[in-house]
Design an enzyme around this catalytic site. Structure first.
Site, short mmCIF file in Angstrom:
data_model
loop_
_atom_site.label_atom_id
_atom_site.label_comp_id
_atom_site.label_asym_id
_atom_site.label_seq_id
_atom_site.Cartn_x
_atom_site.Cartn_y
_atom_site.Cartn_z
NE ARG A 1 -6.03 7.40 -8.28
CZ ARG A 1 -5.19 6.50 -7.79
NH1 ARG A 1 -5.07 5.33 -8.38
NH2 ARG A 1 -4.46 6.76 -6.73
CG ASN B 1 6.45 4.91 -1.62
OD1 ASN B 1 6.34 5.28 -2.80
ND2 ASN B 1 5.42 4.50 -0.90
CG HIS C 1 -3.21 -0.64 -4.04
ND1 HIS C 1 -4.52 -0.26 -4.29
CD2 HIS C 1 -2.55 0.49 -3.76
CE1 HIS C 1 -4.62 1.06 -4.15
NE2 HIS C 1 -3.43 1.54 -3.84
NE ARG D 1 4.15 1.95 -4.30
CZ ARG D 1 3.22 2.86 -4.46
NH1 ARG D 1 3.41 4.07 -3.99
NH2 ARG D 1 2.10 2.59 -5.08
CD GLU E 1 1.22 -0.37 0.37
OE1 GLU E 1 0.86 0.52 1.17
OE2 GLU E 1 0.98 -0.33 -0.84
#
Ligand code: ADP
Length: 394
Positions: free
Chosen positions: A236, A9, A175, A86, A380
């Protein structure tokens, strides 16, 4: 160990590498940070000693060093069965995980227009690992892929058609790997099959998104063309009035500066003026720091609004699910969110809500709650390992 799976990742300045055995148990993981910087460093989880890296190490150099370290420690023997990667943006090209060949690399490169900060670095990881393990299968697992089932009414913006047809401007969602895992795990905890389970899945980490999952499929989600839309996040903004850009321009703020402000200086950090870290914000709020309490209030209220919005896509609701660093670890954020959902009849059990955290999944709703509420630690990496193993075995 021929049956092991490596999971890669790569983020913009960091990377994670994990090693799974044939029973899908994680046997090792490693982290490299501040890559391409003079103070780049790497270490194996559970060991404070750094792994030696060249000065200003790149993603490629860090991966090489960490794979060597896994070998030196006999964690990785022989070659892995497969490597899972990923990849953030699969655009409309990738609706599921795929094995990587040169054409796949080019297609991922083409999607980089939509994710200029993420896809190039994901690709760098793929290329580095393909060079290290040229005869092993490599799988690309996309954050966007699980959302390929969004109906057009959910993914189209109300913009002129050519924005979509010529430029690919639509909602993609992110996601996806985590939301998919929630669908699967919630079904297991509810004693149902994923194909008959409908949930609202809230992934709350540094990035935050919420997804409506109907009969196991993603049917609405809060992130859009980019991972900026939707919920309040660490740095964000989430949703703002699109008129903001023009207004900021009248104040001398360029589009580039506005982009940076909305991505890096907003969200919890912007509101609190202190930190993007929810744990620290809760402590600050407890000490009477009002902007931190406001950041928490806006975060939870926006999230609750989105829970309401997601119900428009569902015919039944089997559970509201919390995951991600905040969703898993913060009873307070779960409580402050659910307190806005009285009209939906959702109630938490104080004791269960307090006791559930990372590493433990389970119900946190009260017996009187109209809908169950679950906490499920996300995984994940496991999904990426399983996808890589499935594709390699096919
Ligand atoms: P990422 O999206 O980078 O993977 P995580 O999922 O690890 O991030 O989530 C990080 C967030 O989780 C941070 O805001 C952190 O403060 C928050 N968090 C972790 N533990 C707690 C806790 N006990 N209470 C509140 N927030 C927490």
């Amino acid at each position: 160990m021929e049956e092991s799976i490596l999971v890669v990742n790569c983020g913009s300045s960091s990377l994670k590498l994990a090693l799974f055995d044939q029973k899908n148990r994680k046997i090792a993981s490693a982290l490299a940070e501040k890559l391409n910087n003079s103070d780049a460093f790497a270490r194996i989880s559970g060991d404070d000693n750094p792994v030696e890296l060249p000065a200003g190490a790149s993603h490629e150099q860090a991966l090489q060093a960490l794979v060597n370290e896994f070998r030196n420690r006999q964690l990785l023997t022989g070659t892995p069965k497969a490597i899972g990667h990923r990849v953030v943006h699969g655009g409309e090209t990738f609706r599921e995980a795929v094995l990587v060949d040169d054409a796949t690399e080019q297609a991922i490169e083409a999607c980089a227009e939509l994710a200029p900060l993420h896809n190039p670095v994901n690709l760098a990881g793929i290329r580095a690992m393909r060079a290290l393990f040229p005869d092993r299968p490599h799988a690309a697992v996309f954050d966007t892929a699980y959302h390929h089932t969004l109906p057009e009414r959910a993914y189209r913006y109300a913009l002129p058609e050519h924005c979509y047809t010529q430029w690919g401007i639509r909602r993609y969602g992110f996601h996806g790997t985590s939301h998919y895992f929630m669908a699967r795990e919630a079904a297991r905890l509810l004693g149902k099959t994923p194909a008959t389970t409908s949930i609202i899945s809230a992934h709350l980490g540094n990035g935050c998104s919420i997804t409506a999952i109907r009969d196991g499929l993603s049917v609405d989600t809060s992130m859009g063309l980019t991972p900026l839309e939707g919920l309040v996040m660490g740095t964000r903004s989430g949703d703002v009035d699109p008129g903001l850009f023009d207004y900021l321009a009248t104040r001398g703020v360029s589009a580039t500066e506005a982009h940076r402000m909305l991505n890096n200086d907003s969200g919890l950090l912007g509101l609190s003026g202190q930190t993007n870290d929810m744990r620290s914000l809760c402590e600050l709020a407890d000490h009477g720091h009002e902007p931190s309490q406001l950041a928490i209030d806006v975060f939870c209220f926006r999230l609750a609004r989105y829970v309401g919005a997601m119900t428009a896509s569902l015919a039944q609701l089997d559970a509201l699910v919390f995951t991600g660093g905040i969703g898993e670890n913060s009873p307070r954020i779960r409580q402050e969110t659910v307190k806005h959902l009285g009209l939906l009849g959702i109630e938490l059990d104080t004791g269960l809500n307090r006791d559930h955290g990372r590493m433990s999944d389970g119900f946190v709703s009260s017996p009187d709650s109209r809908f169950p509420v679950l906490v499920i630690p996300t995984n994940e990496e496991l999904v990426i390992a399983q996808e890589a193993e499935r594709l390699a075995s096919a």
